[in-house]
Design a protein around this motif. Structure first.
Motif, PDB file in Angstrom:
ATOM      1  N   ILE A 138     -75.119  14.195  34.253  1.00  0.00           N
ATOM      2  CA  ILE A 138     -73.925  13.273  34.144  1.00  0.00           C
ATOM      3  C   ILE A 138     -73.862  11.972  34.589  1.00  0.00           C
ATOM      4  CG2 ILE A 138     -71.352  13.543  34.540  1.00  0.00           C
ATOM      5  CD1 ILE A 138     -71.419  16.547  34.415  1.00  0.00           C
ATOM      6  N   ILE A 139     -74.065  11.822  35.794  1.00  0.00           N
ATOM      7  CA  ILE A 139     -74.021  10.470  36.438  1.00  0.00           C
ATOM      8  C   ILE A 139     -74.984   9.703  36.323  1.00  0.00           C
ATOM      9  CG2 ILE A 139     -72.742  11.595  38.728  1.00  0.00           C
ATOM     10  CD1 ILE A 139     -75.307  11.462  40.047  1.00  0.00           C
ATOM     11  N   GLN A 140     -76.302  10.099  35.758  1.00  0.00           N
ATOM     12  CA  GLN A 140     -77.102   9.029  35.325  1.00  0.00           C
ATOM     13  C   GLN A 140     -76.479   8.527  33.831  1.00  0.00           C
ATOM     14  OE1 GLN A 140     -80.935  11.356  35.028  1.00  0.00           O
ATOM     15  NE2 GLN A 140     -80.852  11.730  37.214  1.00  0.00           N
ATOM     16  N   GLN A 141     -75.649   8.914  33.389  1.00  0.00           N
ATOM     17  CA  GLN A 141     -75.335   8.435  32.015  1.00  0.00           C
ATOM     18  C   GLN A 141     -74.478   7.037  32.220  1.00  0.00           C
ATOM     19  OE1 GLN A 141     -74.199  11.334  28.949  1.00  0.00           O
ATOM     20  NE2 GLN A 141     -74.160  12.529  30.578  1.00  0.00           N
ATOM     21  N   ASP A 158     -56.438  25.899  31.922  1.00  0.00           N
ATOM     22  CA  ASP A 158     -56.369  25.794  30.667  1.00  0.00           C
ATOM     23  C   ASP A 158     -57.307  24.747  29.902  1.00  0.00           C
ATOM     24  OD1 ASP A 158     -54.981  27.984  30.285  1.00  0.00           O
ATOM     25  OD2 ASP A 158     -53.085  26.820  30.152  1.00  0.00           O
ATOM     26  N   TYR A 159     -57.473  23.485  30.760  1.00  0.00           N
ATOM     27  CA  TYR A 159     -58.372  22.515  30.523  1.00  0.00           C
ATOM     28  C   TYR A 159     -59.833  22.554  30.719  1.00  0.00           C
ATOM     29  CZ  TYR A 159     -53.582  20.601  30.774  1.00  0.00           C
ATOM     30  OH  TYR A 159     -52.345  20.179  30.586  1.00  0.00           O
ATOM     31  N   SER A 160     -60.426  23.659  31.077  1.00  0.00           N
ATOM     32  CA  SER A 160     -61.658  23.833  31.435  1.00  0.00           C
ATOM     33  C   SER A 160     -62.374  24.076  30.291  1.00  0.00           C
ATOM     34  CB  SER A 160     -62.036  25.066  32.210  1.00  0.00           C
ATOM     35  OG  SER A 160     -61.345  25.223  33.446  1.00  0.00           O
ATOM     36  N   HIS A 161     -63.733  23.254  30.082  1.00  0.00           N
ATOM     37  CA  HIS A 161     -64.814  23.410  29.000  1.00  0.00           C
ATOM     38  C   HIS A 161     -65.112  24.800  28.821  1.00  0.00           C
ATOM     39  CE1 HIS A 161     -67.455  22.130  25.850  1.00  0.00           C
ATOM     40  NE2 HIS A 161     -68.359  22.552  26.379  1.00  0.00           N
ATOM     41  N   GLY A 162     -65.062  25.450  27.762  1.00  0.00           N
ATOM     42  CA  GLY A 162     -65.408  26.857  27.746  1.00  0.00           C
ATOM     43  C   GLY A 162     -65.020  27.801  28.617  1.00  0.00           C
ATOM     44  N   GLY A 163     -63.682  27.550  29.323  1.00  0.00           N
ATOM     45  CA  GLY A 163     -63.144  28.279  30.270  1.00  0.00           C
ATOM     46  C   GLY A 163     -63.949  28.359  31.660  1.00  0.00           C
ATOM     47  N   GLU A 164     -64.787  27.523  31.932  1.00  0.00           N
ATOM     48  CA  GLU A 164     -65.510  27.352  33.052  1.00  0.00           C
ATOM     49  C   GLU A 164     -65.255  26.245  33.802  1.00  0.00           C
ATOM     50  OE1 GLU A 164     -69.767  27.510  31.673  1.00  0.00           O
ATOM     51  OE2 GLU A 164     -69.494  29.468  31.088  1.00  0.00           O
ATOM     52  N   ARG A 165     -65.737  26.322  35.148  1.00  0.00           N
ATOM     53  CA  ARG A 165     -65.337  25.186  36.231  1.00  0.00           C
ATOM     54  C   ARG A 165     -66.026  23.681  35.427  1.00  0.00           C
ATOM     55  NH1 ARG A 165     -64.245  25.181  41.178  1.00  0.00           N
ATOM     56  NH2 ARG A 165     -65.198  27.520  41.439  1.00  0.00           N
ATOM     57  N   ASP A 166     -65.588  22.788  35.294  1.00  0.00           N
ATOM     58  CA  ASP A 166     -66.174  21.506  34.951  1.00  0.00           C
ATOM     59  C   ASP A 166     -65.818  20.374  35.742  1.00  0.00           C
ATOM     60  OD1 ASP A 166     -67.996  20.271  33.280  1.00  0.00           O
ATOM     61  OD2 ASP A 166     -66.883  20.589  31.415  1.00  0.00           O
ATOM     62  N   ILE A 167     -66.051  19.112  35.286  1.00  0.00           N
ATOM     63  CA  ILE A 167     -65.789  18.076  35.912  1.00  0.00           C
ATOM     64  C   ILE A 167     -65.448  16.865  35.137  1.00  0.00           C
ATOM     65  CG2 ILE A 167     -68.450  17.290  36.104  1.00  0.00           C
ATOM     66  CD1 ILE A 167     -67.753  16.078  38.861  1.00  0.00           C
ATOM     67  N   GLU A 168     -64.685  15.837  35.432  1.00  0.00           N
ATOM     68  CA  GLU A 168     -64.398  14.810  34.680  1.00  0.00           C
ATOM     69  C   GLU A 168     -64.608  13.464  35.632  1.00  0.00           C
ATOM     70  OE1 GLU A 168     -60.792  16.399  31.539  1.00  0.00           O
ATOM     71  OE2 GLU A 168     -60.364  15.009  33.101  1.00  0.00           O
ATOM     72  N   ILE A 169     -65.173  12.494  35.053  1.00  0.00           N
ATOM     73  CA  ILE A 169     -65.468  11.343  35.854  1.00  0.00           C
ATOM     74  C   ILE A 169     -65.141  10.272  34.861  1.00  0.00           C
ATOM     75  CG2 ILE A 169     -67.147   9.919  37.042  1.00  0.00           C
ATOM     76  CD1 ILE A 169     -68.902  12.230  37.387  1.00  0.00           C
ATOM     77  N   ASP A 183     -65.019  17.160  28.973  1.00  0.00           N
ATOM     78  CA  ASP A 183     -65.327  18.003  27.769  1.00  0.00           C
ATOM     79  C   ASP A 183     -66.806  18.131  27.294  1.00  0.00           C
ATOM     80  OD1 ASP A 183     -62.571  18.978  27.932  1.00  0.00           O
ATOM     81  OD2 ASP A 183     -62.146  17.389  26.163  1.00  0.00           O
ATOM     82  N   GLY A 184     -67.554  17.869  28.419  1.00  0.00           N
ATOM     83  CA  GLY A 184     -69.000  17.993  28.258  1.00  0.00           C
ATOM     84  C   GLY A 184     -69.746  16.819  27.711  1.00  0.00           C
ATOM     85  N   GLU A 185     -68.880  15.601  27.288  1.00  0.00           N
ATOM     86  CA  GLU A 185     -69.438  14.584  26.731  1.00  0.00           C
ATOM     87  C   GLU A 185     -69.166  13.359  27.449  1.00  0.00           C
ATOM     88  OE1 GLU A 185     -68.076  14.550  22.716  1.00  0.00           O
ATOM     89  OE2 GLU A 185     -69.064  16.191  22.093  1.00  0.00           O
ATOM     90  N   PHE A 186     -70.311  12.195  27.286  1.00  0.00           N
ATOM     91  CA  PHE A 186     -69.821  10.954  27.857  1.00  0.00           C
ATOM     92  C   PHE A 186     -69.688  10.103  26.837  1.00  0.00           C
ATOM     93  CE2 PHE A 186     -71.892   6.912  28.566  1.00  0.00           C
ATOM     94  CZ  PHE A 186     -71.368   6.490  29.758  1.00  0.00           C
TER      95      PHE A 186
END
Length: 285
Positions: A138-141, A158-169, A183-186
């Motif tokens: 993620i951070i390399q992008q 409710d905001y998790s991508h696929g119901g799993e823990r995720d990160i937004e930057i 949501d898994g996309e840069f």
């Protein structure tokens, strides 16, 4: 003795950064026998569990006692050339105790470095951690970054991508672009006349037995425009407040020194006033 206070941390006793790089009560609030390493500080953080973190003018990071922290925090020893950082705490209890934290550093070349810290209970199912390879991909992008804001999304949000823990930057680049991982996309976008970004954290912890829900996450990204208008990133056409000089997390300061708070997506007034610094105003057209 040490000049103006330029930042305050959440701690007792008073935890304050002064304009000469001195931090009041650095040893006490970081469980240290002495604070000899805490000099020439340019930025301090909120408390994680047993320590805060801080950025020194030479681009290195410091922290205090880590007996109650994930050992992964020691990666900060290898960080250098850091010009800014952001931290996100997911707090499970009061006062200011964090089960999970994300730290993202901005390097002098505009690239990012990052680490996620977990309490021991977080390393076991049903809350698996974000994989290190995924985080590094993620951070390399990101590139040419001037300022960064990070948000961890709990696995049961409710905001998790696929119901799993995720990160937004979100990042603001030196040429005024917005870079975003969500949501898994840069993505990278041009939003005219943005001079600052901020993430207002708004986490409510509760338990609903019927839905097995324990989080209400109203956190959101905000943009400060060159004309002093503050807007939500997801609703950029609606001005929340005008004549803003400074925004940092949930705190908004107007050009007259009035202090407002961002709460549940709304701007609320306070009776507090503060000094407005020249460097805040110089950013505007």
């Amino acid at each position: 003795e040490h000049g103006k206070v330029v930042a305050l941390g959440e701690a007792d006793p008073l935890y304050a950064l002064h304009e000469d790089g001195f931090v009041t009560n650095a040893a006490e609030n970081n469980q240290l026998p002495d604070d000899s390493e805490w000099h020439d500080i340019v930025k301090i953080s909120s408390l994680i569990n047993s320590t805060n973190i801080a950025l020194r003018a030479d681009g290195t990071m410091v922290y205090g006692d880590i007996q109650n922290e994930d050992p992964a925090i020691q990666v900060l020893d290898s960080w250098n050339g850091i010009v800014d950082f952001d931290i996100w705490n997911v707090r499970y209890s009061f006062p200011q105790v964090s089960e999970t934290a994300a730290i993202v550093g901005v390097k002098s070349d505009g690239s990012l470095c990052a680490v996620i810290l977990y309490a021991q209970s977080e390393l076991d199912p049903p809350n698996p951690p974000i994989e290190e390879d995924y985080l590094q991909d993620i951070i390399q992008q990101f590139s040419n970054v001037k300022k960064v804001q990070v948000r961890l999304i709990p696995s049961d949000s409710d905001y998790s991508h696929g119901g799993e823990r995720d990160i937004e930057i979100m990042a603001l680049t030196y040429d005024g672009k917005i870079q975003l991982f969500r949501d898994g996309e840069f993505s990278e976008m041009e939003i005219p006349e943005v001079c600052d970004i901020s993430l207002a954290a708004d986490l409510e912890y509760f338990y609903d037995g019927e839905t097995n829900t324990i989080w209400m996450d109203n956190s959101a990204f905000y943009l400060l425009k060159n004309n002093g208008d503050l807007v939500a990133f997801d609703e950029p056409d609606i001005t929340l407040i005008s004549n803003v000089a400074y925004v940092e997390k949930n705190i908004v300061v107007t050009q007259t020194g009035s202090i407002y708070l961002i709460e549940n997506g709304n701007i609320t007034t306070t009776e507090a006033k503060t000094t407005v610094y020249d460097e805040w105003i110089e950013r505007f057209n």
